[in-house]
Design a protein around this motif. Structure first.
Motif, PDB file in Angstrom:
ATOM      1  N   PHE A 169       0.832  -1.206   0.000  1.00 12.52           N
ATOM      2  CA  PHE A 169       0.000   0.000   0.000  1.00 12.52           C
ATOM      3  C   PHE A 169       0.867   1.257   0.000  1.00 12.52           C
ATOM      4  CE2 PHE A 169      -3.456  -2.724   1.108  1.00 12.52           C
ATOM      5  CZ  PHE A 169      -4.623  -2.021   0.866  1.00 12.52           C
ATOM      6  N   PHE A 170       0.310   2.329  -0.563  1.00 10.76           N
ATOM      7  CA  PHE A 170       0.771   3.691  -0.299  1.00 10.76           C
ATOM      8  C   PHE A 170      -0.242   4.297   0.663  1.00 10.76           C
ATOM      9  CE2 PHE A 170       3.503   5.047  -4.212  1.00 10.76           C
ATOM     10  CZ  PHE A 170       4.460   4.123  -3.841  1.00 10.76           C
ATOM     11  N   ASN A 171       0.248   4.858   1.770  1.00 12.79           N
ATOM     12  CA  ASN A 171      -0.636   5.450   2.769  1.00 12.79           C
ATOM     13  C   ASN A 171      -0.206   6.869   3.094  1.00 12.79           C
ATOM     14  OD1 ASN A 171      -2.531   3.226   3.797  1.00 12.79           O
ATOM     15  ND2 ASN A 171      -0.531   2.227   3.905  1.00 12.79           N
ATOM     16  N   ILE A 172      -1.177   7.730   3.325  1.00 11.11           N
ATOM     17  CA  ILE A 172      -0.927   9.102   3.776  1.00 11.11           C
ATOM     18  C   ILE A 172      -2.004   9.492   4.775  1.00 11.11           C
ATOM     19  CG2 ILE A 172       0.143   9.820   1.593  1.00 11.11           C
ATOM     20  CD1 ILE A 172      -2.495  11.388   1.020  1.00 11.11           C
ATOM     21  N   CYS A 173      -1.759  10.571   5.482  1.00 14.75           N
ATOM     22  CA  CYS A 173      -2.796  11.237   6.274  1.00 14.75           C
ATOM     23  C   CYS A 173      -2.824  12.697   5.874  1.00 14.75           C
ATOM     24  CB  CYS A 173      -2.532  11.117   7.763  1.00 14.75           C
ATOM     25  SG  CYS A 173      -2.829   9.456   8.424  1.00 14.75           S
ATOM     26  N   LEU A 174      -3.969  13.305   6.019  1.00 15.66           N
ATOM     27  CA  LEU A 174      -4.070  14.733   5.734  1.00 15.66           C
ATOM     28  C   LEU A 174      -4.960  15.423   6.750  1.00 15.66           C
ATOM     29  CD1 LEU A 174      -7.039  15.419   4.261  1.00 15.66           C
ATOM     30  CD2 LEU A 174      -5.931  14.305   2.324  1.00 15.66           C
ATOM     31  N   LYS A 175      -4.677  16.703   6.914  1.00 14.28           N
ATOM     32  CA  LYS A 175      -5.475  17.571   7.783  1.00 14.28           C
ATOM     33  C   LYS A 175      -6.302  18.490   6.898  1.00 14.28           C
ATOM     34  CE  LYS A 175      -4.997  21.344  11.165  1.00 14.28           C
ATOM     35  NZ  LYS A 175      -4.018  22.199  11.891  1.00 14.28           N
ATOM     36  N   ALA A 176      -7.607  18.569   7.157  1.00 15.17           N
ATOM     37  CA  ALA A 176      -8.487  19.423   6.359  1.00 15.17           C
ATOM     38  C   ALA A 176      -9.443  20.171   7.270  1.00 15.17           C
ATOM     39  CB  ALA A 176      -9.278  18.588   5.355  1.00 15.17           C
ATOM     40  N   THR A 177      -9.889  21.310   6.805  1.00 17.97           N
ATOM     41  CA  THR A 177     -10.974  22.029   7.475  1.00 17.97           C
ATOM     42  C   THR A 177     -12.227  21.881   6.637  1.00 17.97           C
ATOM     43  OG1 THR A 177     -10.329  24.101   6.378  1.00 17.97           O
ATOM     44  CG2 THR A 177      -9.459  23.694   8.590  1.00 17.97           C
ATOM     45  N   THR A 178     -13.351  21.749   7.305  1.00 17.20           N
ATOM     46  CA  THR A 178     -14.594  21.499   6.584  1.00 17.20           C
ATOM     47  C   THR A 178     -15.778  22.126   7.314  1.00 17.20           C
ATOM     48  OG1 THR A 178     -16.003  19.750   5.635  1.00 17.20           O
ATOM     49  CG2 THR A 178     -14.979  19.302   7.774  1.00 17.20           C
ATOM     50  N   TYR A 179     -16.802  22.459   6.541  1.00 20.77           N
ATOM     51  CA  TYR A 179     -18.067  22.916   7.122  1.00 20.77           C
ATOM     52  C   TYR A 179     -19.041  21.746   7.291  1.00 20.77           C
ATOM     53  CZ  TYR A 179     -16.517  27.673   6.021  1.00 20.77           C
ATOM     54  OH  TYR A 179     -15.814  28.861   5.950  1.00 20.77           O
ATOM     55  N   HIS A 180     -18.696  20.577   6.754  1.00 17.91           N
ATOM     56  CA  HIS A 180     -19.593  19.427   6.831  1.00 17.91           C
ATOM     57  C   HIS A 180     -19.659  18.877   8.247  1.00 17.91           C
ATOM     58  CE1 HIS A 180     -20.060  19.435   2.572  1.00 17.91           C
ATOM     59  NE2 HIS A 180     -18.875  18.929   2.282  1.00 17.91           N
ATOM     60  N   GLN A 181     -20.849  18.530   8.679  1.00 15.78           N
ATOM     61  CA  GLN A 181     -21.022  17.787   9.912  1.00 15.78           C
ATOM     62  C   GLN A 181     -20.553  16.344   9.694  1.00 15.78           C
ATOM     63  OE1 GLN A 181     -22.033  19.077  12.948  1.00 15.78           O
ATOM     64  NE2 GLN A 181     -21.747  21.000  11.841  1.00 15.78           N
ATOM     65  N   PRO A 182     -20.224  15.616  10.768  1.00 16.89           N
ATOM     66  CA  PRO A 182     -19.612  14.287  10.610  1.00 16.89           C
ATOM     67  C   PRO A 182     -20.388  13.327   9.707  1.00 16.89           C
ATOM     68  CG  PRO A 182     -19.461  14.996  12.889  1.00 16.89           C
ATOM     69  CD  PRO A 182     -20.294  16.030  12.180  1.00 16.89           C
ATOM     70  N   GLU A 183     -21.701  13.226   9.898  1.00 14.75           N
ATOM     71  CA  GLU A 183     -22.480  12.280   9.089  1.00 14.75           C
ATOM     72  C   GLU A 183     -22.482  12.682   7.619  1.00 14.75           C
ATOM     73  OE1 GLU A 183     -23.831   9.471   9.885  1.00 14.75           O
ATOM     74  OE2 GLU A 183     -23.646   9.482  12.070  1.00 14.75           O
ATOM     75  N   LYS A 184     -22.523  13.959   7.352  1.00 12.26           N
ATOM     76  CA  LYS A 184     -22.438  14.441   5.977  1.00 12.26           C
ATOM     77  C   LYS A 184     -21.053  14.170   5.417  1.00 12.26           C
ATOM     78  CE  LYS A 184     -23.244  16.926   2.229  1.00 12.26           C
ATOM     79  NZ  LYS A 184     -24.099  16.458   1.125  1.00 12.26           N
ATOM     80  N   LEU A 185     -20.030  14.397   6.223  1.00 13.16           N
ATOM     81  CA  LEU A 185     -18.655  14.205   5.774  1.00 13.16           C
ATOM     82  C   LEU A 185     -18.402  12.774   5.343  1.00 13.16           C
ATOM     83  CD1 LEU A 185     -15.753  15.166   5.391  1.00 13.16           C
ATOM     84  CD2 LEU A 185     -15.367  14.767   7.832  1.00 13.16           C
ATOM     85  N   ILE A 186     -18.849  11.799   6.128  1.00  9.90           N
ATOM     86  CA  ILE A 186     -18.596  10.407   5.765  1.00  9.90           C
ATOM     87  C   ILE A 186     -19.304  10.051   4.463  1.00  9.90           C
ATOM     88  CG2 ILE A 186     -20.486   9.455   7.166  1.00  9.90           C
ATOM     89  CD1 ILE A 186     -17.025   7.861   6.462  1.00  9.90           C
ATOM     90  N   ASN A 187     -20.493  10.600   4.256  1.00 10.18           N
ATOM     91  CA  ASN A 187     -21.212  10.340   2.991  1.00 10.18           C
ATOM     92  C   ASN A 187     -20.482  10.950   1.798  1.00 10.18           C
ATOM     93  OD1 ASN A 187     -23.297   8.852   4.155  1.00 10.18           O
ATOM     94  ND2 ASN A 187     -24.510  10.682   4.610  1.00 10.18           N
TER      95      ASN A 187
END
Length: 374
Positions: A55-73
């Protein structure tokens, strides 16, 4: 006011062009989730829990206006867009892209569709190593320890190798620009776009106060008589407003969107004033122009005359309904001359004649991407 939240995501891939898979996912996340603040190095790891390619794996930091349930969708839809095909099996398998929410601010979430912090993250070095690279001092909400300590306590003995594979972080509009001025002819949609972008990016909004000008309705009835007082009052009001609003950025909003720029005053004055009046007006304008903050980006929205007339009729301002085509063309020619001769502004022209960015999200995103990649 919309509140931005910070989330940390884990991305992995072991099929096809793995680096391209990650970059494509990053680009779409930046478009549909929010601004990407940090991206870890790319790490190479063996498949975890099954036999498969590395695998190639990374992590990233993001800012979002989405609520958690919306974000996962949204993230699931991005996986689908990138070609991931899920099955009902609970066993691990190869995949072209996998995106997981690791952290969402310091929240603890247990719902049917989402568990945050990710329930397996502390058991996986291929997650913790890239995460610690970009978030070493972040506190795990349940363990109440820094991620660095969590990594040190991790019992996973698998090998995680850093690579020199490059990834590009999409630069968000709010990082590229502090102040954007949006202009266009009468009815071009500059105020609508300014409002939409202000809402999108939680920006300070500066709108022209044309509705309060008592000379405007009179001007459309008798242009020759009211041209000079109209243009002088507009100039004074625009100067005062821009001076006040741009003097200091809002405490919580360091991004400003304006639906006009003071040079608009000169463009309209060229069309409406007699020669002697214009010469007097120009002296006043030049004094004020030196003091005005210049926008980082000046956007001119071009609309063809037919669409301008449609928009003017649709918005229904009584004093605008008898505007002549020749007047609109004169205003456009004034802007055209300004754009062709102004050397001190960063100018972007966007043809919106065939777009309906107010009702069509795709058209709106097209404009945002023109701005983002300019």
């Amino acid at each position: 006011m919309k509140i931005q939240r910070t989330t940390y995501l884990s991305l992995g891939t072991n099929q096809g062009n793995k680096l391209e898979n990650l970059q494509n996912a990053i680009n779409i996340i930046a478009d549909k989730v929010g601004s990407i603040q940090k991206i870890s190095s790319v790490y190479k790891t063996g498949s975890w829990g099954f036999d498969g390619d590395d695998f190639f794996n990374i992590c990233l930091k993001a800012t979002t206006y989405h609520q958690p349930e919306k974000l996962i969708n949204v993230l699931l839809s991005i996986e689908t867009e990138l070609g991931r095909k899920r099955n009902d099996s609970l066993e691990y398998s190869s995949r072209n892209i996998d995106i997981d929410i690791l952290l969402y601010d310091n929240e603890i979430i247990f719902s049917k569709n989402l568990i945050v912090p990710h329930s397996k993250m502390l058991e996986r070095k291929f997650v913790l190593v890239p995460l610690v690279e970009i978030a070493s001092n972040v506190i795990h909400p349940i363990e109440k320890k820094t991620l660095t300590i969590c990594l040190q306590n991790c019992t996973d003995s698998s090998e995680v190798l850093i690579t020199n594979c490059p990834l590009e972080r999409p630069i968000p509009i709010t990082e590229k620009y502090n102040y954007i001025a949006i202009e266009g002819n009468i009815g071009a949609g500059k105020t609508s776009l300014s409002n939409m972008m202000s809402e999108e990016f939680n920006a300070k909004l500066v709108l022209e106060r044309f509705a309060d000008n008592p000379f405007l309705p009179k001007f459309y009835e008798d242009k020759e008589r009211y041209a000079l007082p109209l243009e002088m009052s507009f100039l004074a009001d625009r100067y005062q407003q821009l001076t006040d609003d741009l003097a200091q950025f809002d405490l919580f909003k360091n991004f400003i969107i304006s639906d006009y720029y003071i040079f608009k005053s000169l463009i309209f004055a060229q069309v409406t004033l007699q020669k002697e009046e214009y010469q007097l007006y120009r002296k006043m304008f030049d004094l004020m122009y030196k003091e005005i903050t210049k926008p980082d980006l000046y956007i001119y929205l071009y609309q063809n005359t037919e669409r301008l007339l449609e928009n003017i009729k649709k918005r229904g301002r009584k004093y605008e309904q008898n505007i002549e085509i020749s007047y609109l063309k004169s205003i456009h020619n004034g802007y055209k001359n300004f754009i062709n001769t102004e050397k001190n502004l960063n100018i972007l022209i966007i043809d919106v004649s065939d777009l309906d960015f107010v009702k069509n999200r795709i058209d709106y995103k097209y404009i945002l991407n023109k701005i983002k990649f300019y």
